[in-house]
Design an enzyme around this catalytic site. Structure first.
Site, PDB file in Angstrom:
ATOM      1  N   LYS A   1      -8.286   6.195 -10.311  1.00  0.00           N
ATOM      2  CA  LYS A   1      -8.399   6.454 -11.749  1.00  0.00           C
ATOM      3  C   LYS A   1      -7.093   6.211 -12.501  1.00  0.00           C
ATOM      4  CE  LYS A   1     -12.241   9.727 -11.525  1.00  0.00           C
ATOM      5  NZ  LYS A   1     -12.704  11.109 -11.815  1.00  0.00           N
TER       6      LYS A   1
ATOM      7  N   SER B   1       2.415   0.517  -6.813  1.00  0.00           N
ATOM      8  CA  SER B   1       3.217  -0.483  -6.101  1.00  0.00           C
ATOM      9  C   SER B   1       4.412  -0.912  -6.938  1.00  0.00           C
ATOM     10  CB  SER B   1       2.342  -1.691  -5.753  1.00  0.00           C
ATOM     11  OG  SER B   1       1.257  -1.297  -4.932  1.00  0.00           O
TER      12      SER B   1
ATOM     13  N   ILE C   1      -3.091   9.849  -7.408  1.00  0.00           N
ATOM     14  CA  ILE C   1      -2.203  10.482  -6.430  1.00  0.00           C
ATOM     15  C   ILE C   1      -0.775  10.357  -6.955  1.00  0.00           C
ATOM     16  CG2 ILE C   1      -1.402  10.502  -4.038  1.00  0.00           C
ATOM     17  CD1 ILE C   1      -4.333  11.290  -4.377  1.00  0.00           C
TER      18      ILE C   1
ATOM     19  N   MET D   1       1.644   7.337  -8.302  1.00  0.00           N
ATOM     20  CA  MET D   1       1.971   6.330  -7.296  1.00  0.00           C
ATOM     21  C   MET D   1       1.513   4.955  -7.762  1.00  0.00           C
ATOM     22  SD  MET D   1       1.414   8.120  -3.610  1.00  0.00           S
ATOM     23  CE  MET D   1       2.421   9.540  -3.164  1.00  0.00           C
TER      24      MET D   1
ATOM     25  N   ASP E   1      -5.790   3.373 -12.864  1.00  0.00           N
ATOM     26  CA  ASP E   1      -6.221   2.207 -13.645  1.00  0.00           C
ATOM     27  C   ASP E   1      -7.561   2.558 -14.294  1.00  0.00           C
ATOM     28  OD1 ASP E   1      -4.178   0.018 -12.876  1.00  0.00           O
ATOM     29  OD2 ASP E   1      -4.780   0.854 -10.949  1.00  0.00           O
TER      30      ASP E   1
ATOM     31  N   LEU F   1       0.810  -1.214   0.000  1.00  0.00           N
ATOM     32  CA  LEU F   1       0.000   0.000   0.000  1.00  0.00           C
ATOM     33  C   LEU F   1       0.847   1.270   0.000  1.00  0.00           C
ATOM     34  CD1 LEU F   1      -2.673  -1.131   2.620  1.00  0.00           C
ATOM     35  CD2 LEU F   1      -2.734  -1.381   0.126  1.00  0.00           C
TER      36      LEU F   1
ATOM     37  N   HIS G   1      -3.454   4.384  -2.285  1.00  0.00           N
ATOM     38  CA  HIS G   1      -4.410   3.511  -1.602  1.00  0.00           C
ATOM     39  C   HIS G   1      -4.995   4.208  -0.379  1.00  0.00           C
ATOM     40  CE1 HIS G   1      -1.675   0.330  -3.460  1.00  0.00           C
ATOM     41  NE2 HIS G   1      -2.854   0.053  -3.978  1.00  0.00           N
TER      42      HIS G   1
END
Length: 283
Positions: free
Chosen positions: A148, A186, A176, A184, A150, A33, A37
């Site tokens: 958003k 992962s 973000i 951002m 994805d 995270l 997230h």
């Protein structure tokens, strides 16, 4: 904060919550995270009595040569991030509980999954929609939150929810970004220092296209030329797609307007990154 790792226990918890009149918000994640997230969780916290965060690296959405085994995982850190953002429940199921022996049922959204990531990652969205449908059935949320970044995934899930008359609201939340503009993700953890710098070309190309659009450019061909020029200047950047689409239907467009989506997928070294913007929206 409660941790639940059993499908049956999660369903029992949600049934009891609903019976007592409580509302449930769900933030589905694959873990590792970050602040993106956390922004979903904080919004979910304001919209429901109970905030559930699912953490599950879903094997069915990874292709045979993709990064399922190396996808970053850190449950201890995830628990800290989720608790700080206000999560009440972490649902972290085992793969053999989500996909037990004999599992053979999938959810397949057709048209909207075909372009963009669907073209280069066959089967990916079938895995996404199947696991998300299962999470909706298990957690029974009133509202679910998706980022958003994805963008296509969000469109696919909205289509599934509408087509299958699923009784919940889907909320899309803004991308973000890091202070330097990198979205951002992962997967940013895979990037070495130089690759991390090179990855800024995605946001740089989005910003250039938005500036041209604001200045009056409507030709998708000319906008695309600008985007491709910026991306191809970066050593080791391999473009999967740089596409202009209608942000509601994901159909291709030749003339840009306020609702035109510019979607990117670019490999920086071995790391595939995605980013996007809607040309008429403030970032």
């Amino acid at each position: 904060m409660r941790i639940i790792d059993s499908v049956a226990d999660m369903q029992a918890f949600s049934r009891d919550a609903r019976r007592s009149g409580k509302t449930i918000a769900l933030v589905p994640t694959m873990g590792y995270l970050h602040d993106g997230h956390a922004s979903l969780m904080r919004e979910g916290r304001t919209r429901a009595d109970i905030l559930v965060v699912s953490i599950f690296v879903n094997p069915t959405q990874f292709g045979p040569n993709e990064d399922f085994t190396t996808y970053p995982r850190d449950l201890e850190r995830d628990l800290q991030v989720a608790e700080a953002a206000g999560a009440d429940v972490i649902f972290a199921p085992r793969a053999d509980d989500m996909y037990p022996a004999g599992f053979q049922t999938y959810v397949d959204v057709e048209k909207v999954t075909l372009p963009l990531c669907g073209a280069s990652r066959p089967g990916h969205f079938r895995g996404v929609t199947t696991v998300v449908a299962k999470l909706f059935n298990i957690v029974m949320p009133h509202t679910a939150f998706f980022g958003k970044k994805d963008f296509q995934q969000l469109a696919v899930i909205r289509r599934m929810v509408a087509d299958l008359n699923m009784d919940l609201s889907i909320v899309g939340m803004p991308i973000i970004r890091e202070p330097d503009g990198l979205a951002m993700s992962s997967r940013n953890a895979y990037l070495g220092p130089q690759e991390r710098t090179n990855a800024l070309c995605l946001n740089r190309s989005l910003a250039a296209a938005r500036t041209l659009f604001t200045d009056g450019e409507r030709s998708v061909a000319r906008l695309r030329d600008t985007v491709l020029r910026i991306l191809t200047e970066v050593p080791g950047a391999a473009i999967d797609y740089a596409d202009f689409r209608d942000s509601e239907t994901l159909e291709p467009v030749e003339a840009a307007n306020e609702k035109t989506l510019l979607a990117l997928a670019v490999k920086i070294g071995t790391t595939r990154l995605i980013d996007n913007c809607v040309l008429g929206e403030e970032q």
